[in-house]
Design a protein around this motif. Structure first.
Motif, PDB file in Angstrom:
ATOM      1  N   PRO A 216       0.827  -1.215   0.000  1.00 24.58           N
ATOM      2  CA  PRO A 216       0.000   0.000   0.000  1.00 24.58           C
ATOM      3  C   PRO A 216       0.861   1.265   0.000  1.00 24.58           C
ATOM      4  O   PRO A 216       1.921   1.324   0.621  1.00 24.58           O
ATOM      5  N   GLY A 217       0.375   2.277  -0.717  1.00 25.65           N
ATOM      6  CA  GLY A 217       1.017   3.580  -0.704  1.00 25.65           C
ATOM      7  C   GLY A 217       2.258   3.704  -1.558  1.00 25.65           C
ATOM      8  O   GLY A 217       2.867   4.780  -1.592  1.00 25.65           O
ATOM      9  N   LYS A 218       2.645   2.647  -2.237  1.00 23.61           N
ATOM     10  CA  LYS A 218       3.850   2.693  -3.058  1.00 23.61           C
ATOM     11  C   LYS A 218       3.470   2.943  -4.520  1.00 23.61           C
ATOM     12  O   LYS A 218       2.490   2.387  -5.024  1.00 23.61           O
ATOM     13  N   PRO A 219       4.251   3.771  -5.227  1.00 20.57           N
ATOM     14  CA  PRO A 219       3.951   4.020  -6.643  1.00 20.57           C
ATOM     15  C   PRO A 219       4.413   2.858  -7.519  1.00 20.57           C
ATOM     16  O   PRO A 219       5.155   1.976  -7.080  1.00 20.57           O
ATOM     17  N   MET A 220       3.985   2.883  -8.752  1.00 22.76           N
ATOM     18  CA  MET A 220       4.433   1.884  -9.720  1.00 22.76           C
ATOM     19  C   MET A 220       5.940   1.980  -9.910  1.00 22.76           C
ATOM     20  O   MET A 220       6.517   3.068  -9.877  1.00 22.76           O
ATOM     21  N   ILE A 221       6.567   0.823 -10.107  1.00 18.82           N
ATOM     22  CA  ILE A 221       7.998   0.801 -10.429  1.00 18.82           C
ATOM     23  C   ILE A 221       8.120   0.954 -11.936  1.00 18.82           C
ATOM     24  O   ILE A 221       7.635   0.107 -12.696  1.00 18.82           O
ATOM     25  N   ARG A 222       8.732   2.025 -12.369  1.00 12.23           N
ATOM     26  CA  ARG A 222       8.820   2.321 -13.804  1.00 12.23           C
ATOM     27  C   ARG A 222      10.279   2.350 -14.228  1.00 12.23           C
ATOM     28  O   ARG A 222      11.021   3.263 -13.871  1.00 12.23           O
ATOM     29  N   TRP A 223      10.649   1.316 -14.978  1.00 13.34           N
ATOM     30  CA  TRP A 223      11.971   1.273 -15.569  1.00 13.34           C
ATOM     31  C   TRP A 223      11.883   1.775 -17.001  1.00 13.34           C
ATOM     32  O   TRP A 223      10.819   2.160 -17.481  1.00 13.34           O
ATOM     33  N   GLU A 224      12.987   1.730 -17.697  1.00  7.37           N
ATOM     34  CA  GLU A 224      13.011   2.268 -19.055  1.00  7.37           C
ATOM     35  C   GLU A 224      12.095   1.492 -19.992  1.00  7.37           C
ATOM     36  O   GLU A 224      11.404   2.072 -20.831  1.00  7.37           O
ATOM     37  N   LYS A 225      12.043   0.160 -19.832  1.00  5.44           N
ATOM     38  CA  LYS A 225      11.251  -0.661 -20.739  1.00  5.44           C
ATOM     39  C   LYS A 225      10.250  -1.547 -20.012  1.00  5.44           C
ATOM     40  O   LYS A 225       9.704  -2.479 -20.608  1.00  5.44           O
ATOM     41  N   LEU A 226       9.995  -1.269 -18.758  1.00 10.92           N
ATOM     42  CA  LEU A 226       9.095  -2.130 -17.999  1.00 10.92           C
ATOM     43  C   LEU A 226       8.485  -1.351 -16.846  1.00 10.92           C
ATOM     44  O   LEU A 226       9.177  -0.576 -16.182  1.00 10.92           O
ATOM     45  N   ALA A 227       7.197  -1.546 -16.631  1.00  7.48           N
ATOM     46  CA  ALA A 227       6.497  -0.975 -15.485  1.00  7.48           C
ATOM     47  C   ALA A 227       5.937  -2.125 -14.664  1.00  7.48           C
ATOM     48  O   ALA A 227       5.318  -3.044 -15.209  1.00  7.48           O
ATOM     49  N   MET A 228       6.163  -2.078 -13.347  1.00  8.04           N
ATOM     50  CA  MET A 228       5.757  -3.182 -12.487  1.00  8.04           C
ATOM     51  C   MET A 228       4.981  -2.664 -11.281  1.00  8.04           C
ATOM     52  O   MET A 228       5.224  -1.561 -10.782  1.00  8.04           O
ATOM     53  N   THR A 229       4.069  -3.493 -10.821  1.00 14.50           N
ATOM     54  CA  THR A 229       3.292  -3.183  -9.626  1.00 14.50           C
ATOM     55  C   THR A 229       4.198  -3.262  -8.393  1.00 14.50           C
ATOM     56  O   THR A 229       5.084  -4.119  -8.337  1.00 14.50           O
ATOM     57  N   PRO A 230       3.992  -2.400  -7.407  1.00 15.97           N
ATOM     58  CA  PRO A 230       4.830  -2.445  -6.194  1.00 15.97           C
ATOM     59  C   PRO A 230       4.487  -3.656  -5.317  1.00 15.97           C
ATOM     60  O   PRO A 230       3.791  -3.549  -4.305  1.00 15.97           O
ATOM     61  N   PHE A 231       4.997  -4.813  -5.713  1.00  9.20           N
ATOM     62  CA  PHE A 231       4.721  -6.042  -4.976  1.00  9.20           C
ATOM     63  C   PHE A 231       5.563  -6.103  -3.699  1.00  9.20           C
ATOM     64  O   PHE A 231       6.617  -5.470  -3.575  1.00  9.20           O
ATOM     65  N   TYR A 232       5.065  -6.918  -2.783  1.00  7.21           N
ATOM     66  CA  TYR A 232       5.722  -7.117  -1.486  1.00  7.21           C
ATOM     67  C   TYR A 232       5.653  -8.612  -1.195  1.00  7.21           C
ATOM     68  O   TYR A 232       4.567  -9.175  -1.060  1.00  7.21           O
ATOM     69  N   ILE A 233       6.805  -9.284  -1.149  1.00  6.20           N
ATOM     70  CA  ILE A 233       6.849 -10.727  -0.985  1.00  6.20           C
ATOM     71  C   ILE A 233       7.178 -11.070   0.461  1.00  6.20           C
ATOM     72  O   ILE A 233       8.016 -10.409   1.100  1.00  6.20           O
ATOM     73  N   VAL A 234       6.486 -12.087   0.976  1.00  8.50           N
ATOM     74  CA  VAL A 234       6.591 -12.443   2.394  1.00  8.50           C
ATOM     75  C   VAL A 234       6.875 -13.936   2.509  1.00  8.50           C
ATOM     76  O   VAL A 234       6.285 -14.755   1.795  1.00  8.50           O
ATOM     77  N   LEU A 235       7.776 -14.281   3.433  1.00  4.86           N
ATOM     78  CA  LEU A 235       8.073 -15.674   3.775  1.00  4.86           C
ATOM     79  C   LEU A 235       7.581 -15.921   5.190  1.00  4.86           C
ATOM     80  O   LEU A 235       7.952 -15.205   6.121  1.00  4.86           O
ATOM     81  N   GLU A 236       6.730 -16.929   5.364  1.00  9.02           N
ATOM     82  CA  GLU A 236       6.145 -17.168   6.678  1.00  9.02           C
ATOM     83  C   GLU A 236       5.937 -18.658   6.891  1.00  9.02           C
ATOM     84  O   GLU A 236       6.025 -19.466   5.961  1.00  9.02           O
TER      85      GLU A 236
END
Length: 253
Positions: free
Chosen positions: A226-246
């Motif tokens: 939440p609250g994070k902007p899109m990750i925008r690289w030169e040739k790729l835009a990605m959703t601000p994912f958050y990975i968790v190990l539990e």
């Protein structure tokens, strides 16, 4: 003689008069029909929409085959082949259209030879999981150390690091796969056949370093931070994912 000629003349005159009267009646009927058609076109234009006067279902099937039958079952193909054949026997309506589709036997042979030279055997693309593991290994190290990792940490990496993510689309697609459904890592052996790309990645990591064996039995899930902007690289835009190990069975946040 004169009386005979006079009688014939009167008879002919009578026929001409009757013909004139019938012609006048016919002309009046034609004019009435034209007037009626004009009135119908104005008041009921839908009656004159184009409608096919001939249909296969009515004229051929219902009024022909169903009523009269066929002399032999093979005759049915004569009716159906023109409807479903991808190559009609000839082209309508212009001769030049047919001429463009016609070629000599020599032209066909030459074209077949050219085609046989140009066609190459299809080689399916193989996924290089070793290269994918190179990109994901730092992320899984963070997971083992801290239990989570934010993709936003990679928002400002340089062009060379970005290029590693772009070499294979599966590298970034793994984020979507983890996001689609959580996964519990089962025991994996080096020779085990794995179809899930996520498990294949973990299998490669475990074959590299024993420390990744600690992932076995753990649950990996991905959510949108939440609250994070899109990750925008030169040739790729990605959703601000958050990975968790539990631990398996832990409740999701």
């Amino acid at each position: 003689m004169q009386e005979t000629d006079s009688g014939e003349w009167y008879a002919l005159q009578d026929k001409l008069e009757r013909t004139r009267v019938q012609h006048d009646k016919l002309a009046q009927v034609v004019l009435d029909n034209i007037a009626l058609e004009v009135e119908l076109r104005v008041r009921y234009p839908q009656l004159f929409w184009n409608r096919p006067s001939y249909s296969f279902r009515r004229n051929v099937w219902e009024e022909g085959i169903l009523k009269e039958g066929l002399a032999h079952p093979d005759q049915l193909s004569l009716f159906l082949e023109p409807l479903f054949s991808p190559e009609p026997p000839f082209l309508f309506p212009l001769d030049w259209g047919w001429a463009e589709q016609t070629e000599s036997v020599w032209e066909k042979e030459e074209r077949a030879e050219e085609t046989s030279v140009d066609i190459e055997a299809y080689v399916p693309r193989r996924i290089d999981f070793e290269q994918i593991a190179d990109v994901w290994q730092p992320i899984f190290l963070k997971l083992l150390e801290e239990g989570h990792f934010s993709l936003s940490e990679l928002a400002h990496i340089g062009p060379e690091e970005q290029q590693k993510w772009l070499l294979q689309k599966e590298t970034s697609d793994l984020w979507l796969m983890f996001f689609a459904s959580p996964i519990v890592v089962p025991p994996l052996t080096p020779e085990m056949a794995v179809t899930d790309d996520r498990l294949k990645l973990i299998q490669v990591l475990q074959n590299r370093e024993p420390r990744f064996l600690a992932l076995t039995g753990k649950r990996i899930r991905v959510q949108i931070e939440p609250g994070k902007p899109m990750i925008r690289w030169e040739k790729l835009a990605m959703t601000p994912f958050y990975i968790v190990l539990e631990e398996e069975g832990s409740s999701s946040d």
